[in-house]
Design a protein around this motif. Structure first.
Motif, short mmCIF file in Angstrom:
data_model
loop_
_atom_site.label_atom_id
_atom_site.label_comp_id
_atom_site.label_asym_id
_atom_site.label_seq_id
_atom_site.Cartn_x
_atom_site.Cartn_y
_atom_site.Cartn_z
N SER A 145 0.91 -1.40 0.00
CA SER A 145 -0.07 0.20 0.10
C SER A 145 0.99 0.96 -0.25
O SER A 145 0.28 2.44 -0.10
N LYS A 146 2.22 1.62 0.51
CA LYS A 146 2.90 2.51 -0.06
C LYS A 146 4.08 2.52 -1.06
O LYS A 146 4.98 3.72 -1.18
N MET A 151 -0.28 3.45 -5.51
CA MET A 151 -0.12 4.58 -4.90
C MET A 151 -1.05 5.62 -5.87
O MET A 151 -2.20 6.11 -6.14
N SER A 152 -0.46 5.13 -7.14
CA SER A 152 -0.43 6.18 -7.78
C SER A 152 -1.38 5.35 -9.44
O SER A 152 -1.94 5.44 -9.78
N GLY A 153 -1.91 4.32 -8.54
CA GLY A 153 -2.21 3.13 -9.86
C GLY A 153 -1.74 2.51 -10.78
O GLY A 153 -2.42 1.62 -11.62
N GLU A 154 -0.64 3.10 -11.08
CA GLU A 154 0.50 3.03 -12.09
C GLU A 154 0.46 1.15 -12.88
O GLU A 154 -0.21 0.04 -13.10
N ARG A 238 -6.12 3.85 -15.72
CA ARG A 238 -5.60 3.82 -14.25
C ARG A 238 -5.49 2.36 -13.49
O ARG A 238 -7.43 2.14 -13.93
N ASN A 239 -5.68 2.08 -12.83
CA ASN A 239 -6.57 0.76 -12.26
C ASN A 239 -7.04 1.37 -10.45
O ASN A 239 -6.19 2.48 -9.95
N ASN A 248 -7.51 3.92 4.43
CA ASN A 248 -7.64 5.16 4.08
C ASN A 248 -6.95 5.57 2.85
O ASN A 248 -7.00 6.34 2.24
N GLU A 249 -6.14 5.23 2.68
CA GLU A 249 -5.03 5.35 1.75
C GLU A 249 -5.91 4.72 0.49
O GLU A 249 -5.83 6.10 -1.12
N GLY A 250 -6.98 3.80 0.18
CA GLY A 250 -7.76 3.57 -1.06
C GLY A 250 -8.66 5.29 -1.10
O GLY A 250 -9.11 5.11 -2.23
#
Length: 296
Positions: A145-146, A151-154, A238-239, A248-250
């Motif tokens: 997740s970090k 995080m960018s979805g790439e 993007r995914n 939270n990150e999501g």
């Protein structure tokens, strides 16, 4: 977690010095030539060994060993050299070389302190204790997740796991698994570039957080993580495979993703603010409200 460019450069520098030293033994020069390819050099020679061993006996005879050296590209070693090396490896004079003993003999010397650190790192990675590190093992110990590309979805989780395993392999040989011996051989190569035990200790602890327990295994599929693709207004895809719902990150990324998409979306296509917390959108453009899956 893998060898840095600085470590690789230092390793090659030391290997070059060994090769040029007239007092170096043939085995030391052979080892150094393998490590000139980087920390994974010995491990990759081990993989060539296993390929040549087509009957899966775990051993090579003298002709097979010569072929192994030749196929690996160490053509500077003559038949006389390979004959001498074979005798060095074949300590019991059985006429064959055992794979495990071969790797142990090939890797640079490791003191007990460094070996303990390497084995603790492998044990932490080998989640199911099978003696192999696979993508499935990483799901239990590697929090993606970090990761910037996550995080960018790439990249999705699977891609990150695959790329991580590749750091222990060469571009010519990748099978998505790392054995205990390969892991030790790799870090023996890294160790050869580091003189200080204290520095090696700090590096391994920082990389693998050996003082911490592994996080509970993440059941990504069971939690039905969002993993569908969204085409952005700028044409990029993007995914949304961020974290299982509720992270939270999501939520932060979903809000960002929607706000970027919504900038050019007609007002009747804008989802309510809670929509991204409830599910994923379908692929193929900016989602309308009725394309957002409701809670079951």
């Amino acid at each position: 977690m893998a060898a840095t460019t600085r470590h690789e450069a230092e390793l090659k520098k030391k290997c070059k010095a060994i090769i040029e030293d007239k007092n170096s033994t043939l085995l030391e020069i052979f080892r150094a030539q393998c490590l000139m390819r980087g920390a994974c050099g010995i491990k990759e020679l081990g993989r060539t060994f296993r390929i040549i061993d087509d009957n899966k006996s775990g051993t090579l005879d003298q002709k097979e060993f010569e072929k192994c050296v030749r196929d690996f590209g160490l053509t500077q070693f003559t038949k006389e050299h390979t004959d001498q090396l074979f005798q060095e490896f074949d300590k019991d004079k059985s006429g064959t070389i055992d794979y495990e003993e071969f790797l142990v003999k090939m890797r640079p010397p490791l003191n007990n302190r460094r070996m303990d650190l390497i084995m603790r790192a492998f044990s932490k990675l080998d989640y199911d204790k099978s003696g192999l590190v696979t993508k499935e093992d990483l799901e239990g110990v590697y929090d993606v997740s970090k990761h910037p590309k996550y995080m960018s979805g790439e990249w999705g989780a699977d891609r990150i796991f695959e790329e991580f395993l590749k750091t222990f392999e060469s571009e010519e040989s990748t099978d998505g698994t790392v054995t205990r011996d390969e892991f030790v051989a790799y870090y023996a190569g890294v160790s050869a570039s580091i003189d200080s035990d204290a520095y090696f200790d700090v590096m391994m602890n920082n990389a693998w957080r050996l003082g911490e327990k592994s996080a509970p295994r993440k059941q990504w599929k069971e939690q039905k993580e969002d993993s569908l693709m969204v085409k952005m207004p700028d044409g990029k895809v993007r995914n949304t495979s961020i974290v299982p719902k509720g992270g939270n990150e999501g939520e932060i990324w979903r809000s960002k993703l929607w706000s970027q998409s919504a900038e050019e979306a007609p007002s009747d296509q804008k989802a309510p603010p809670y929509a991204w917390g409830k599910g994923a959108c379908r692929a193929g453009g900016i989602p309308s409200v009725n394309e957002v899956y409701p809670d079951p």
